[in-house]
Design a protein around this motif. Structure first.
Motif, PDB file in Angstrom:
ATOM      1  N   ASP A  52      -2.357   2.073   5.697  1.00  0.00           N
ATOM      2  CA  ASP A  52      -3.443   2.372   6.629  1.00  0.00           C
ATOM      3  C   ASP A  52      -4.455   1.230   6.575  1.00  0.00           C
ATOM      4  O   ASP A  52      -5.130   1.029   5.573  1.00  0.00           O
ATOM      5  CB  ASP A  52      -4.081   3.707   6.222  1.00  0.00           C
ATOM      6  CG  ASP A  52      -5.195   4.106   7.152  1.00  0.00           C
ATOM      7  OD1 ASP A  52      -5.145   3.705   8.327  1.00  0.00           O
ATOM      8  OD2 ASP A  52      -6.109   4.833   6.713  1.00  0.00           O
ATOM      9  N   MET A  53      -4.525   0.458   7.667  1.00  0.00           N
ATOM     10  CA  MET A  53      -5.389  -0.727   7.682  1.00  0.00           C
ATOM     11  C   MET A  53      -6.222  -0.737   8.954  1.00  0.00           C
ATOM     12  O   MET A  53      -5.849  -0.150   9.972  1.00  0.00           O
ATOM     13  CB  MET A  53      -4.546  -1.998   7.607  1.00  0.00           C
ATOM     14  CG  MET A  53      -3.629  -2.063   6.402  1.00  0.00           C
ATOM     15  SD  MET A  53      -2.613  -3.543   6.410  1.00  0.00           S
ATOM     16  CE  MET A  53      -1.429  -3.128   5.131  1.00  0.00           C
ATOM     17  N   GLY A  54      -7.368  -1.432   8.894  1.00  0.00           N
ATOM     18  CA  GLY A  54      -8.221  -1.555  10.065  1.00  0.00           C
ATOM     19  C   GLY A  54      -9.679  -1.577   9.666  1.00  0.00           C
ATOM     20  O   GLY A  54     -10.046  -2.018   8.580  1.00  0.00           O
ATOM     21  N   SER A  55     -10.487  -1.067  10.581  1.00  0.00           N
ATOM     22  CA  SER A  55     -11.932  -1.082  10.367  1.00  0.00           C
ATOM     23  C   SER A  55     -12.461   0.338  10.330  1.00  0.00           C
ATOM     24  O   SER A  55     -11.713   1.313  10.448  1.00  0.00           O
ATOM     25  CB  SER A  55     -12.609  -1.858  11.505  1.00  0.00           C
ATOM     26  OG  SER A  55     -12.451  -1.144  12.730  1.00  0.00           O
ATOM     27  N   ALA A  56     -13.765   0.459  10.210  1.00  0.00           N
ATOM     28  CA  ALA A  56     -14.383   1.775  10.227  1.00  0.00           C
ATOM     29  C   ALA A  56     -14.292   2.409  11.608  1.00  0.00           C
ATOM     30  O   ALA A  56     -14.401   3.623  11.748  1.00  0.00           O
ATOM     31  CB  ALA A  56     -15.855   1.663   9.793  1.00  0.00           C
ATOM     32  N   VAL A  57     -14.067   1.592  12.631  1.00  0.00           N
ATOM     33  CA  VAL A  57     -13.990   2.096  14.003  1.00  0.00           C
ATOM     34  C   VAL A  57     -12.569   2.490  14.370  1.00  0.00           C
ATOM     35  O   VAL A  57     -12.325   3.517  14.993  1.00  0.00           O
ATOM     36  CB  VAL A  57     -14.522   1.033  14.992  1.00  0.00           C
ATOM     37  CG1 VAL A  57     -14.398   1.533  16.432  1.00  0.00           C
ATOM     38  CG2 VAL A  57     -15.966   0.684  14.668  1.00  0.00           C
ATOM     39  N   ARG A  58     -11.615   1.688  13.952  1.00  0.00           N
ATOM     40  CA  ARG A  58     -10.214   1.918  14.354  1.00  0.00           C
ATOM     41  C   ARG A  58      -9.289   1.527  13.217  1.00  0.00           C
ATOM     42  O   ARG A  58      -9.407   0.446  12.652  1.00  0.00           O
ATOM     43  CB  ARG A  58      -9.896   1.075  15.591  1.00  0.00           C
ATOM     44  CG  ARG A  58      -8.501   1.235  16.125  1.00  0.00           C
ATOM     45  CD  ARG A  58      -8.306   2.556  16.826  1.00  0.00           C
ATOM     46  NE  ARG A  58      -6.995   2.671  17.425  1.00  0.00           N
ATOM     47  CZ  ARG A  58      -6.543   3.757  18.044  1.00  0.00           C
ATOM     48  NH1 ARG A  58      -7.339   4.803  18.178  1.00  0.00           N
ATOM     49  NH2 ARG A  58      -5.333   3.808  18.546  1.00  0.00           N
ATOM     50  N   ARG A  59      -8.372   2.422  12.895  1.00  0.00           N
ATOM     51  CA  ARG A  59      -7.418   2.140  11.846  1.00  0.00           C
ATOM     52  C   ARG A  59      -6.016   2.426  12.372  1.00  0.00           C
ATOM     53  O   ARG A  59      -5.829   3.175  13.335  1.00  0.00           O
ATOM     54  CB  ARG A  59      -7.696   2.995  10.599  1.00  0.00           C
ATOM     55  CG  ARG A  59      -9.101   2.833  10.051  1.00  0.00           C
ATOM     56  CD  ARG A  59      -9.322   3.702   8.836  1.00  0.00           C
ATOM     57  NE  ARG A  59      -8.527   3.275   7.693  1.00  0.00           N
ATOM     58  CZ  ARG A  59      -8.883   2.287   6.867  1.00  0.00           C
ATOM     59  NH1 ARG A  59     -10.007   1.619   7.078  1.00  0.00           N
ATOM     60  NH2 ARG A  59      -8.126   1.975   5.836  1.00  0.00           N
ATOM     61  N   ALA A  60      -5.037   1.845  11.713  1.00  0.00           N
ATOM     62  CA  ALA A  60      -3.642   2.052  12.135  1.00  0.00           C
ATOM     63  C   ALA A  60      -2.720   1.826  10.943  1.00  0.00           C
ATOM     64  O   ALA A  60      -3.059   1.101  10.006  1.00  0.00           O
ATOM     65  CB  ALA A  60      -3.276   1.115  13.274  1.00  0.00           C
ATOM     66  N   TYR A  61      -1.585   2.439  11.018  1.00  0.00           N
ATOM     67  CA  TYR A  61      -0.540   2.242  10.014  1.00  0.00           C
ATOM     68  C   TYR A  61       0.268   1.027  10.453  1.00  0.00           C
ATOM     69  O   TYR A  61       0.994   1.060  11.451  1.00  0.00           O
ATOM     70  CB  TYR A  61       0.353   3.486   9.939  1.00  0.00           C
ATOM     71  CG  TYR A  61       1.344   3.461   8.809  1.00  0.00           C
ATOM     72  CD1 TYR A  61       0.952   3.739   7.510  1.00  0.00           C
ATOM     73  CD2 TYR A  61       2.683   3.175   9.052  1.00  0.00           C
ATOM     74  CE1 TYR A  61       1.863   3.740   6.470  1.00  0.00           C
ATOM     75  CE2 TYR A  61       3.599   3.162   8.022  1.00  0.00           C
ATOM     76  CZ  TYR A  61       3.190   3.447   6.732  1.00  0.00           C
ATOM     77  OH  TYR A  61       4.094   3.441   5.701  1.00  0.00           O
ATOM     78  N   THR A  62       0.142  -0.081   9.698  1.00  0.00           N
ATOM     79  CA  THR A  62       0.746  -1.332  10.139  1.00  0.00           C
ATOM     80  C   THR A  62       1.186  -2.156   8.942  1.00  0.00           C
ATOM     81  O   THR A  62       1.097  -1.701   7.800  1.00  0.00           O
ATOM     82  CB  THR A  62      -0.254  -2.115  11.019  1.00  0.00           C
ATOM     83  OG1 THR A  62       0.396  -3.245  11.592  1.00  0.00           O
ATOM     84  CG2 THR A  62      -1.465  -2.564  10.215  1.00  0.00           C
ATOM     85  N   VAL A  63       1.688  -3.382   9.204  1.00  0.00           N
ATOM     86  CA  VAL A  63       2.188  -4.266   8.148  1.00  0.00           C
ATOM     87  C   VAL A  63       1.500  -5.619   8.243  1.00  0.00           C
ATOM     88  O   VAL A  63       1.109  -6.067   9.336  1.00  0.00           O
ATOM     89  CB  VAL A  63       3.717  -4.455   8.255  1.00  0.00           C
ATOM     90  CG1 VAL A  63       4.437  -3.169   7.947  1.00  0.00           C
ATOM     91  CG2 VAL A  63       4.120  -4.953   9.634  1.00  0.00           C
ATOM     92  N   MET A  64       1.379  -6.272   7.099  1.00  0.00           N
ATOM     93  CA  MET A  64       0.803  -7.615   7.031  1.00  0.00           C
ATOM     94  C   MET A  64       1.542  -8.420   5.988  1.00  0.00           C
ATOM     95  O   MET A  64       2.038  -7.868   5.005  1.00  0.00           O
ATOM     96  CB  MET A  64      -0.689  -7.560   6.678  1.00  0.00           C
ATOM     97  CG  MET A  64      -1.584  -6.974   7.746  1.00  0.00           C
ATOM     98  SD  MET A  64      -3.336  -7.054   7.287  1.00  0.00           S
ATOM     99  CE  MET A  64      -4.076  -6.297   8.713  1.00  0.00           C
ATOM    100  N   GLY A  65       1.599  -9.743   6.192  1.00  0.00           N
ATOM    101  CA  GLY A  65       2.232 -10.616   5.225  1.00  0.00           C
ATOM    102  C   GLY A  65       2.935 -11.777   5.885  1.00  0.00           C
ATOM    103  O   GLY A  65       3.117 -11.817   7.117  1.00  0.00           O
ATOM    104  N   ASP A  66       3.326 -12.745   5.097  1.00  0.00           N
ATOM    105  CA  ASP A  66       3.970 -13.957   5.613  1.00  0.00           C
ATOM    106  C   ASP A  66       5.274 -13.641   6.358  1.00  0.00           C
ATOM    107  O   ASP A  66       5.544 -14.258   7.397  1.00  0.00           O
ATOM    108  CB  ASP A  66       4.228 -14.922   4.447  1.00  0.00           C
ATOM    109  CG  ASP A  66       4.706 -16.272   4.945  1.00  0.00           C
ATOM    110  OD1 ASP A  66       3.981 -16.908   5.729  1.00  0.00           O
ATOM    111  OD2 ASP A  66       5.835 -16.664   4.571  1.00  0.00           O
ATOM    112  N   PRO A  67       6.128 -12.719   5.885  1.00  0.00           N
ATOM    113  CA  PRO A  67       7.336 -12.404   6.655  1.00  0.00           C
ATOM    114  C   PRO A  67       7.040 -11.898   8.064  1.00  0.00           C
ATOM    115  O   PRO A  67       7.840 -12.084   8.979  1.00  0.00           O
ATOM    116  CB  PRO A  67       8.024 -11.328   5.804  1.00  0.00           C
ATOM    117  CG  PRO A  67       7.556 -11.590   4.412  1.00  0.00           C
ATOM    118  CD  PRO A  67       6.136 -12.034   4.565  1.00  0.00           C
ATOM    119  N   VAL A  68       5.883 -11.240   8.244  1.00  0.00           N
ATOM    120  CA  VAL A  68       5.502 -10.777   9.581  1.00  0.00           C
ATOM    121  C   VAL A  68       5.229 -11.977  10.481  1.00  0.00           C
ATOM    122  O   VAL A  68       5.671 -12.032  11.643  1.00  0.00           O
ATOM    123  CB  VAL A  68       4.271  -9.859   9.503  1.00  0.00           C
ATOM    124  CG1 VAL A  68       3.860  -9.389  10.898  1.00  0.00           C
ATOM    125  CG2 VAL A  68       4.545  -8.669   8.606  1.00  0.00           C
TER     126      VAL A  68
END
Length: 754
Positions: A608-624
């Motif tokens: 669960d990543m994002g800001s205080a306004v909007r969050r989402a279940y997503t992925v991050m990293g060099d392979p992305v």
């Protein structure tokens, strides 16, 4: 454990109770009304299977029909025995038939010639007329029609039909096929008749055999089976179908075959069981074994819907036989049955395949089964089998459905039902066993409905709370996962190996400039919907839309060991879908659709990543980032899909074409890139050979063998002129000829832009 029991305990208890009730029904411990309903359901399944079967024409048997045309041309039934005798002579002398069975009875003397009246006058009123008695004796052979028919029957393979009745005793029975003494005084369950309406003695003695044509209907009025043997007094008599088939096969005896018990008290078992296992005809070289069910019945395997048009058997009008209009080759060597099919003669039967089925064709179906030695039967182990089937499926579904989501409950229940039906059908077709399945299907339905209702009533509110809380910003796949166990799920980020996909429409700017706003909206909606369905259909998580681009990943929130394989499979499917959409778009006059897809596998942070306004279940990293870069360079190589080395290694069941060794923007180390061509097992040998030639050419180029590489690539390009990879490498070879890269060249292509 307490939480586990509170969640599943009651569901297991109720599911087990349903299974026990079904098991008691199988064992016969429930009220007869419930058992009758279940039996009727099984009979309906049996009838439907028979109706859906394809017609099977049997040229070995023909039916001579006393139809409406025959009645109009010859006269009302019963006909004179002289007419019947002429038909018998015609069938054997001209048509050379193999055997003849009569589905009619000749129980009354035929006085239509007037011979009996003249004889009475000669003995009474006209007894003083000279030479009258002598003259009558000389006319007897011509005017005694019963004697005329007896002469036609004598010495020929003819079986006369008769009727077994509750009390009437009329005419003569043929000899029994065996007696109570032949059974060593075993008590065999058989349908019992006290009387009979047989044929005239002189006719029955002239015929080679006789058989009854009684029909034994089920409780619903349909004729599904018939006794092959019935009992009158101490004698056991064969049916018309059995007698006709026996005569046609050249058998002279019908032998009882008792159940072979293997226990110590086998004799007591057989005596107590009260059933024959089969009857045996003494045919050569091996006997013909005919299995029988309770009361010595055999199931009628209807080969067609029946009727005077001859679905499974050729029908010939008796009038045509008498006039000799039928070609001899149409009847030669065949078994012939004579029966009535005219509506007014009342020889129609209600059967599973048709409400008004000719009775004579019922006998024909039984004869076919005897000739083929092919009978459907309800085996003696049916109760034990059904009990085990119900108990096993009930217990497994009770355990499984309590732990599955509604969708998986539907799938598992449907698959279990299909498996039960499939096994039942296989036993029916391959082994000729008629096994019950209705109780099992009703149990599956009951368990499914109960578990769905339980989930809706007791777990709906928990799941709904999760949906209301997270559904607006969390991917639907995650919501479904969380709703299964909301107490223990955490959205905190974690490191996990995933496979990431990026997809983009090529030339979208040009497309958007060439379409009206509404058309562009529909264009994009159709494209994104189709791509999303492919991703979701292969267990992928749809991350986001970025304009016309799609981002998705596999392996989270649900762990998937084969996430790379699923991603490659999805990418290939998306390209197929894009081609189908393109045909539709072009037909509408819209710009053509072509997409590029990039795939990469690696360890990323998901959560669960994002800001205080909007969050989402997503992925991050060099392979992305690399997956995004790979999508961007698909157009350079004319490839629809480009995958990284890690994806290729993790999905080895696919065949890949190596494209290049590249260094993309943001990466210091070069990475090999590949194009998946499809499942390795589905690639034909010619395509494999071209792939090997390409890889050889690529190795030659990297070793700076420009001439050999160019020659090999030109041959490949000639065979595949639309492949954009080959012109790219021919341009590179031309460039390197003029600008030699040097001995330390590493064959890496550098991309400085995204």
């Amino acid at each position: 454990m307490k939480q586990f029991l509170s969640r599943f305990g009651w569901r297991w208890l109720i599911g087990l109770s349903l299974t026990i009730v079904a098991s008691l029904q199988v064992l016969g411990y429930l009220p007869e009304t419930a058992t009758d309903l279940i039996d009727q359901a099984d009979q309906t399944i049996y009838d439907t299977r028979m109706r859906l079967g394809p017609p099977e024409f049997d040229s070995r048997i023909a039916i001579v029909s006393i139809d409406e045309r025959s009645l109009a041309e010859v006269g009302r039934w019963p006909w004179s025995r002289e007419v019947v005798a002429r038909m018998v002579d015609r069938l054997f002398d001209k048509y050379k038939i193999k055997a003849l069975g009569f589905d009619v009875t000749f129980s009354e003397p035929d006085n239509t010639s007037g011979y009996a009246t003249l004889t009475s006058l000669a003995q009474n009123e006209l007894r003083d007329v000279p030479q009258l008695d002598e003259r009558l004796r000389s006319l007897k052979s011509a005017l005694d029609y019963d004697a005329r028919l007896a002469r036609a029957l004598r010495g020929r393979p003819v079986v006369l039909g008769y009727y077994l009745s509750p009390n009437l005793k009329k005419g003569m029975l043929p000899p029994p096929v065996f007696t109570k003494a032949d059974l060593n005084d075993y008590e065999v369950d058989a349908l019992l008749a006290a009387g009979y309406e047989g044929n005239l003695p002189e006719l029955q003695k002239a015929a080679i055999s006789g058989g009854y044509f009684n029909a034994d209907f089920d409780a619903d009025g349909l004729l599904r089976s018939t006794p092959l043997i019935m009992r009158v007094g101490d004698g056991y008599y064969e049916s018309l179908a059995l007698a006709t088939a026996r005569v046609a096969l050249g058998a002279t005896r019908v032998e009882p075959v008792m159940f072979q018990a293997t226990s110590i008290n086998s004799e007591e078992f057989v005596r107590g069981y009260g059933m024959l296992e089969a009857v045996k005809l003494n045919t050569e070289p091996h006997g013909t074994l005919i299995p029988v069910e309770q009361f010595l019945k055999a199931r009628i395997q209807y080969r067609s819907p029946g009727g005077a048009q001859g679905g499974a058997y050729r029908y010939f009008s008796a009038a045509d036989i008498l006039k000799g209009k039928v070609k001899p080759e149409e009847l030669e060597g065949r078994i012939v049955l004579v029966g009535t099919t005219a509506p007014g003669l009342n020889d129609m039967r209600a059967t599973p395949v048709k409400a008004d089925y000719p009775g004579v064709e019922v006998h024909a179906n039984l004869i076919s089964s005897i000739l083929d030695n092919n009978f459907k039967q309800r085996p003696d182990f049916v109760i034990g089998f059904n009990f085990i089937q119900v108990l096993l499926i009930g217990l497994l579904l009770t355990l499984a459905l309590s732990a599955l989501s509604p969708l998986w409950s539907i799938l598992v229940s449907a698959m279990t039902a299909l498996a039960a039906i499939g096994f039942n059908s296989w036993m029916y077709q391959a082994n000729n066993y008629v096994l019950p399945v209705a109780t099992t299907l009703l149990l599956i339905l009951g368990l499914f409905i109960f578990n769905v209702a339980w989930g809706y009533l007791f777990e709906y509110r928990k799941g709904r709370a999760i949906v209301n809380l997270f559904g607006e910003y969390v991917a639907p796949e995650l919501v479904a996962e969380m709703a299964k166990d909301p107490q223990s799920y955490s959205m905190e980020g974690e490191l996990r190996e995933l496979t990431i996909l990026f997809s983009d429409v090529r030339g979208f700017t040009t497309i958007s400039e060439g379409l009206e706003p509404n058309a562009l909206r529909e264009y994009v909606n159709l494209y994104l919907t189709a791509m999303s369905e492919d991703i979701r259909g292969n267990r992928g998580t749809l991350d986001k839309y970025i304009g016309d681009a799609v981002m998705a990943f596999w392996g989270a929130p649900i762990s998937l060991p084969n996430h790379a394989s699923l991603a490659v499979k999805t990418a290939l499917q998306m390209q197929d879908t894009a081609r189908r959409l393109n045909e539709d778009f072009v037909a509408r006059g819209w710009p053509p659709l072509k997409i590029g897809i990039g795939l990469n596998t690696g360890e990323v942070r998901v959560g669960d990543m994002g800001s205080a306004v909007r969050r989402a279940y997503t992925v991050m990293g060099d392979p992305v980032n690399l997956a995004s870069r790979l999508e961007g360079i698909t157009k350079t190589y004319g490839a629809g899909i480009v995958v990284g080395q890690a994806t290729r290694d993790a999905a080895p069941e696919f065949l890949y074409r190596e494209l290049d060794l590249v260094r993309v923007k943001g990466k210091n180390e070069p990475v090999p890139i590949f194009e998946p061509l499809g499942l390795a097992e589905a690639i034909d040998p010619a395509a494999r050979a071209d792939l090997e030639r390409w890889h050889d050419a690529l190795r030659m180029m990297r070793s700076q063998q420009w001439d050999a590489a160019q020659n090999a690539i030109e041959k490949l390009a000639l065979a595949a002129p639309l492949d954009g990879l080959y012109p790219l490498y021919l341009e590179r070879i031309a460039y390197y000829r003029e600008h030699p890269p040097g001995e330390d060249w590493n064959a890496v292509t550098v991309f400085d832009t995204k």
